[in-house]
Scaffold this motif. Structure first.
Motif, short mmCIF file in Angstrom:
data_model
loop_
_atom_site.label_atom_id
_atom_site.label_comp_id
_atom_site.label_asym_id
_atom_site.label_seq_id
_atom_site.Cartn_x
_atom_site.Cartn_y
_atom_site.Cartn_z
N TYR A 17 0.84 -1.20 0.00
CA TYR A 17 0.00 0.00 0.00
C TYR A 17 0.88 1.25 0.00
O TYR A 17 0.64 2.20 -0.76
CB TYR A 17 -0.91 0.00 1.23
N GLU A 20 2.62 1.76 -3.34
CA GLU A 20 1.67 2.17 -4.38
C GLU A 20 1.36 3.67 -4.25
O GLU A 20 1.32 4.39 -5.26
CB GLU A 20 0.38 1.35 -4.25
N ARG A 21 1.13 4.13 -3.03
CA ARG A 21 0.84 5.56 -2.83
C ARG A 21 2.07 6.41 -3.13
O ARG A 21 1.96 7.52 -3.66
CB ARG A 21 0.36 5.81 -1.40
N SER A 25 2.65 10.04 -5.45
CA SER A 25 2.65 11.22 -4.59
C SER A 25 3.94 11.29 -3.80
O SER A 25 4.86 10.49 -4.00
CB SER A 25 1.46 11.17 -3.62
N PHE A 27 4.05 10.76 -0.67
CA PHE A 27 3.68 10.04 0.55
C PHE A 27 4.92 9.46 1.22
O PHE A 27 5.78 8.86 0.58
CB PHE A 27 2.71 8.91 0.21
#
Length: 271
Positions: A17, A20-21, A25, A27
């Motif tokens: 997760y 992927e983020r 971005s 992130f």
């Protein structure tokens, strides 16, 4: 990123997760932890590295940040519960529940199937035997086994092996193995194999009196070791297992199923 129902380890899901983020971005682990309410900017990274764990309450915080649906959050928290439990019976029950939830989403959890696969000698034996007897009835397959098993048990076992992906069955009723070896996560598979090891040890004891020396081969050594020697010997046993696996995988005219036990265990306390 695949659906959560295809995972068996919540750490893998969190890591995927995050990656992927991060692709789309800026992130960061710091932001992830802040959104989940953790004071440490690196806590979830430590969790993913296996250096810490999530409690049920904290798992809920993380699930909220990842915007999981109710069923996805239940699945996520179940994976956390499996990792946290120290009771083997509870772990098995929770893992089988994880398997049921995954199947509702048409996903297969190999670790859960491994619990069933290693519950009885019949699963690995019939996985090897059925492909050797194309078109044979369940009764004929049962008659070939040295251990007692009825035709109905053979039928049910083969059905599980097919449904779980350990075997494939064609339109003529012939079975083939999907993979040369059964695999699962390095954490769950050893736990699942304990019962199988007990059963195979009992079968080995029977074999001493049941078969002639020409049909079975037993060797043993009683020796003294220290910690370093123990590690060297077990590494040698694992290498031997791998070499034997390579030899048997290359066999062309298989006509019988055998069991090979490689064992090393203490007979005394340390002195």
């Amino acid at each position: 990123m695949k659906l959560i129902f295809g995972y068996s380890d919540y750490r893998d899901f969190i890591r995927d997760y995050f990656e992927e983020r991060k692709k789309h971005s800026t992130f960061s682990w710091r932001e992830f932890n802040k959104l989940a309410g953790f004071a440490s900017p690196n806590y979830l990274k430590l969790v993913c590295d296996g250096k810490s764990k999530l409690s049920k309450k904290r798992a809920g915080f993380v699930a909220a940040v990842m915007n999981l649906s109710a069923s996805e959050q239940d699945f996520f928290e179940l994976m956390v519960a499996i990792d946290n439990t120290t009771n083997e019976a509870d772990r098995k029950a929770l893992t089988l529940e994880l398997r049921k939830m995954a199947r509702k989403s048409k996903a297969r959890i190999i670790d859960a199937d491994a619990y069933v696969f290693y519950e009885s000698w019949k699963y690995p034996v019939l996985r090897e035997l059925a492909p050797l007897m194309p078109g044979a009835s369940s009764k004929k397959i049962a008659d070939v086994c040295h251990e007692k098993i009825c035709a109905e048990d053979v039928e049910n076992t083969l059905q599980f092996l097919v449904n779980s992906g350990f075997l494939e069955k064609d339109e003529k009723g012939r079975y083939t193995q999907t993979d040369a070896n059964v695999t699962g996560s390095k954490e769950s598979l050893p736990r699942a194999m304990r019962e199988m090891q007990r059963q195979m040890a009992a079968l080995a004891e029977k074999a001493i009196g049941k078969f002639s020396k020409d049909e079975r081969h037993f060797l043993g050594i009683t020796c003294g070791c220290d910690e370093e020697t123990y590690k060297k010997v077990t590494a040698e046993l694992e290498d031997c297992r791998d070499r034997i696996t390579a030899i048997t995988s290359a066999a062309k005219n298989i006509n019988q199923v055998f069991r090979i036990n490689l064992q090393m265990f203490p007979l005394t306390k340390k002195v």
